[in-house]
Design a protein around this motif. Structure first.
Motif, PDB file in Angstrom:
ATOM      1  N   PRO A  64       0.803  -1.226   0.000  1.00  0.00           N
ATOM      2  CA  PRO A  64       0.000   0.000   0.000  1.00  0.00           C
ATOM      3  C   PRO A  64       0.834   1.274   0.000  1.00  0.00           C
ATOM      4  CG  PRO A  64      -0.928  -1.594   1.516  1.00  0.00           C
ATOM      5  CD  PRO A  64       0.408  -2.134   1.097  1.00  0.00           C
ATOM      6  N   ALA A  65       2.000   1.218   0.655  1.00  0.00           N
ATOM      7  CA  ALA A  65       2.884   2.393   0.656  1.00  0.00           C
ATOM      8  C   ALA A  65       3.430   2.672  -0.736  1.00  0.00           C
ATOM      9  CB  ALA A  65       4.035   2.182   1.641  1.00  0.00           C
ATOM     10  N   MET A  66       3.803   1.616  -1.474  1.00  0.00           N
ATOM     11  CA  MET A  66       4.271   1.794  -2.852  1.00  0.00           C
ATOM     12  C   MET A  66       3.153   2.337  -3.733  1.00  0.00           C
ATOM     13  SD  MET A  66       6.532  -1.634  -3.553  1.00  0.00           S
ATOM     14  CE  MET A  66       7.594  -2.320  -2.286  1.00  0.00           C
ATOM     15  N   LEU A  67       1.960   1.789  -3.584  1.00  0.00           N
ATOM     16  CA  LEU A  67       0.805   2.268  -4.354  1.00  0.00           C
ATOM     17  C   LEU A  67       0.550   3.734  -4.079  1.00  0.00           C
ATOM     18  CD1 LEU A  67      -1.767   1.868  -6.081  1.00  0.00           C
ATOM     19  CD2 LEU A  67      -2.893   1.032  -3.995  1.00  0.00           C
ATOM     20  N   GLN A  69       2.664   5.991  -3.188  1.00  0.00           N
ATOM     21  CA  GLN A  69       3.689   6.805  -3.842  1.00  0.00           C
ATOM     22  C   GLN A  69       3.425   6.939  -5.328  1.00  0.00           C
ATOM     23  OE1 GLN A  69       7.831   5.615  -2.378  1.00  0.00           O
ATOM     24  NE2 GLN A  69       6.533   4.306  -1.121  1.00  0.00           N
ATOM     25  N   MET A  70       2.946   5.865  -5.952  1.00  0.00           N
ATOM     26  CA  MET A  70       2.633   5.908  -7.375  1.00  0.00           C
ATOM     27  C   MET A  70       1.509   6.895  -7.669  1.00  0.00           C
ATOM     28  SD  MET A  70       2.582   1.836  -8.236  1.00  0.00           S
ATOM     29  CE  MET A  70       4.053   0.803  -8.167  1.00  0.00           C
ATOM     30  N   ALA A  71       0.495   6.907  -6.796  1.00  0.00           N
ATOM     31  CA  ALA A  71      -0.726   7.664  -7.076  1.00  0.00           C
ATOM     32  C   ALA A  71      -0.816   8.998  -6.345  1.00  0.00           C
ATOM     33  CB  ALA A  71      -1.943   6.809  -6.711  1.00  0.00           C
ATOM     34  N   GLY A  72      -0.012   9.171  -5.299  1.00  0.00           N
ATOM     35  CA  GLY A  72      -0.092  10.398  -4.509  1.00  0.00           C
ATOM     36  C   GLY A  72      -1.312  10.462  -3.618  1.00  0.00           C
ATOM     37  N   HIS A  73      -1.801   9.291  -3.178  1.00  0.00           N
ATOM     38  CA  HIS A  73      -3.019   9.296  -2.362  1.00  0.00           C
ATOM     39  C   HIS A  73      -2.734   8.940  -0.908  1.00  0.00           C
ATOM     40  CE1 HIS A  73      -3.605   4.819  -3.649  1.00  0.00           C
ATOM     41  NE2 HIS A  73      -3.128   4.826  -2.431  1.00  0.00           N
ATOM     42  N   ASP A 247      10.103  -7.410  -2.369  1.00  0.00           N
ATOM     43  CA  ASP A 247       9.860  -6.052  -2.880  1.00  0.00           C
ATOM     44  C   ASP A 247       9.379  -6.054  -4.327  1.00  0.00           C
ATOM     45  OD1 ASP A 247      10.643  -4.956  -0.481  1.00  0.00           O
ATOM     46  OD2 ASP A 247      12.608  -4.281  -1.170  1.00  0.00           O
ATOM     47  N   ILE A 248       9.924  -6.960  -5.133  1.00  0.00           N
ATOM     48  CA  ILE A 248       9.528  -6.986  -6.546  1.00  0.00           C
ATOM     49  C   ILE A 248       8.080  -7.444  -6.670  1.00  0.00           C
ATOM     50  CG2 ILE A 248      10.032  -7.967  -8.815  1.00  0.00           C
ATOM     51  CD1 ILE A 248      12.960  -8.284  -7.876  1.00  0.00           C
ATOM     52  N   GLY A 249       7.711  -8.464  -5.903  1.00  0.00           N
ATOM     53  CA  GLY A 249       6.328  -8.913  -5.910  1.00  0.00           C
ATOM     54  C   GLY A 249       5.385  -7.854  -5.378  1.00  0.00           C
ATOM     55  N   ALA A 250       5.807  -7.136  -4.337  1.00  0.00           N
ATOM     56  CA  ALA A 250       4.983  -6.060  -3.796  1.00  0.00           C
ATOM     57  C   ALA A 250       4.817  -4.939  -4.824  1.00  0.00           C
ATOM     58  CB  ALA A 250       5.609  -5.511  -2.514  1.00  0.00           C
ATOM     59  N   TYR A 251       5.895  -4.618  -5.526  1.00  0.00           N
ATOM     60  CA  TYR A 251       5.826  -3.605  -6.585  1.00  0.00           C
ATOM     61  C   TYR A 251       4.843  -4.045  -7.666  1.00  0.00           C
ATOM     62  CZ  TYR A 251       7.394  -0.645 -10.472  1.00  0.00           C
ATOM     63  OH  TYR A 251       7.438   0.235 -11.533  1.00  0.00           O
ATOM     64  N   LEU A 273      11.132   3.381  -5.408  1.00  0.00           N
ATOM     65  CA  LEU A 273      10.201   3.665  -4.330  1.00  0.00           C
ATOM     66  C   LEU A 273      10.788   3.276  -2.980  1.00  0.00           C
ATOM     67  CD1 LEU A 273       6.994   2.223  -6.078  1.00  0.00           C
ATOM     68  CD2 LEU A 273       7.801   4.597  -6.060  1.00  0.00           C
ATOM     69  N   THR A 274      10.047   3.594  -1.921  1.00  0.00           N
ATOM     70  CA  THR A 274      10.461   3.211  -0.578  1.00  0.00           C
ATOM     71  C   THR A 274       9.407   2.320   0.059  1.00  0.00           C
ATOM     72  OG1 THR A 274       9.461   5.208   0.389  1.00  0.00           O
ATOM     73  CG2 THR A 274      11.781   5.326  -0.237  1.00  0.00           C
ATOM     74  N   ARG A 275       9.856   1.537   1.038  1.00  0.00           N
ATOM     75  CA  ARG A 275       8.946   0.713   1.825  1.00  0.00           C
ATOM     76  C   ARG A 275       8.185   1.597   2.819  1.00  0.00           C
ATOM     77  NH1 ARG A 275      14.075  -1.978   2.320  1.00  0.00           N
ATOM     78  NH2 ARG A 275      14.260  -3.649   0.753  1.00  0.00           N
ATOM     79  N   ALA A 276       7.302   0.976   3.567  1.00  0.00           N
ATOM     80  CA  ALA A 276       6.507   1.736   4.544  1.00  0.00           C
ATOM     81  C   ALA A 276       7.378   2.399   5.597  1.00  0.00           C
ATOM     82  CB  ALA A 276       5.482   0.815   5.200  1.00  0.00           C
ATOM     83  N   ASP A 277       8.529   1.798   5.901  1.00  0.00           N
ATOM     84  CA  ASP A 277       9.409   2.379   6.917  1.00  0.00           C
ATOM     85  C   ASP A 277      10.364   3.424   6.350  1.00  0.00           C
ATOM     86  OD1 ASP A 277      11.303   0.892   5.531  1.00  0.00           O
ATOM     87  OD2 ASP A 277      11.768  -0.462   7.180  1.00  0.00           O
ATOM     88  N   GLY A 278      10.233   3.727   5.062  1.00  0.00           N
ATOM     89  CA  GLY A 278      11.060   4.745   4.443  1.00  0.00           C
ATOM     90  C   GLY A 278      12.334   4.234   3.803  1.00  0.00           C
TER      91      GLY A 278
END
Length: 311
Positions: A64-67, A69-73, A247-251, A273-278
């Motif tokens: 969700p954190a990567m998503l 960042q992609m969308a700005g939501h 990370d690749i699967g999450a992306y 991108l970054t993970r949820a922890d930055g």
């Protein structure tokens, strides 16, 4: 003796309640009716949409954190250890304190009742057969959907279709292919969408995207990736986790959510991108990222039931 009789009485009452509920549920939609309901594309959203995720480790914190960042939501979630929709509904979530110890957690009932989220993504546990057999999946999908829609009638609801362990004895790709129609659509969606107050629930086809990606990897069509194991986590000893993504699967799953929710191709989205922890995610080459983006978009367009126009 009395204890045994009492147990039988309780079991009979429990069974009676179950059958009473089953009698109340409307008959599931037919495949044709389901397709007709979901065949009309949704209008593309205008701008970033706050998203609420309800699920388990195949959602996780990082995807969700990567998503976002992609969308700005903005986003929030409630997670558990392999938790079903029934367990979330009843407040019996294993690993609740551990999985929700982060600043993006918001209790599910509070979040949906607030109406703050125009997009809600619901995730059922796997093994999906066990979810259906023992956790009343269609019923609890309907309950969560009805709750979200009552608070916000225009909410966009999605069922995140996931996958099984890669060592499934029936064959991992075969299970993904077969379960789309017979479980995720034929039982969960068909049962839930037949109930009053639920409305339409679209699919985010995570499992089919995983399958398409693995087939492309094994055909040598994804630069930088050699086997399906490249999508999955490893433990400290280097052993491959047979279900949890890296990370690749999450992306890849973040791209899939983006394509469905925003109804646009993910081609060109960032991959640094970054993970949820930055912390930064595993480095992806531009060529690898582009190949994954193309696979996601092609799979989403070909799946149907996503609300995305394939025209």
């Amino acid at each position: 003796m009395r204890t045994g009789i009492l147990a039988l009485v309780i079991a009979a009452l429990a069974g009676g309640v179950w059958w009473w509920w089953q009698g109340r549920m409307a008959k599931p939609l037919t495949a044709d009716a389901l397709t007709a309901r979901l065949s009309v594309p949704l209008p593309a959203p205008q701008g970033p949409q706050a998203v609420y995720h309800l699920g388990h480790s195949l959602v996780g914190r990082d995807m969700p954190a990567m998503l976002a960042q992609m969308a700005g939501h903005d986003h929030a979630s409630q997670l558990g250890w392999g938790s079903s929709l029934k367990e979330h509904w009843r407040g019996e979530v294993a690993g609740f304190d551990t999985e929700n110890a982060h600043d993006r957690h918001r209790p599910a009932a509070e979040a949906l009742d607030s109406g703050d989220y125009p997009v809600v993504v619901l995730t059922e546990m796997v093994e999906i057969r066990d979810a259906i057999r023992y956790h009343d999946s269609a019923r609890h999908l309907a309950l969560w959907a009805e709750r979200a829609r009552k608070a916000r009638p225009d909410v966009r609801l999605y069922l995140y279709e996931t996958w099984h362990r890669t060592d499934d004895p029936e064959g991992w790709l075969a299970r993904i292919d077969a379960d789309s129609a017979r479980a995720w659509q034929g039982t969960l969606l068909a049962g839930a969408m037949a109930q009053a107050g639920v409305g339409d629930i679209y699919i985010i086809p995570g499992g089919p995207v995983m399958a398409a990606t693995v087939r492309a990897i094994e055909a040598g069509a994804v630069p930088g990736l050699a086997t399906r194991d490249d999508l999955f986590a490893r433990d400290d000893a280097g052993a491959v986790d047979t279900i949890h993504f890296n990370d690749i699967g999450a992306y890849l799953m973040a791209l899939t959510h983006y394509a469905v929710i925003y109804q646009r191709s993910p081609k060109g989205l960032p991959h640094d991108l970054t993970r949820a922890d930055g912390s930064p995610i595993t480095t992806l080459s531009p060529q690898t990222a582009l190949a994954l983006q193309r696979i996601v978009w092609d799979t989403v367009l070909g799946y149907g039931l996503t609300g995305v126009s394939n025209g």
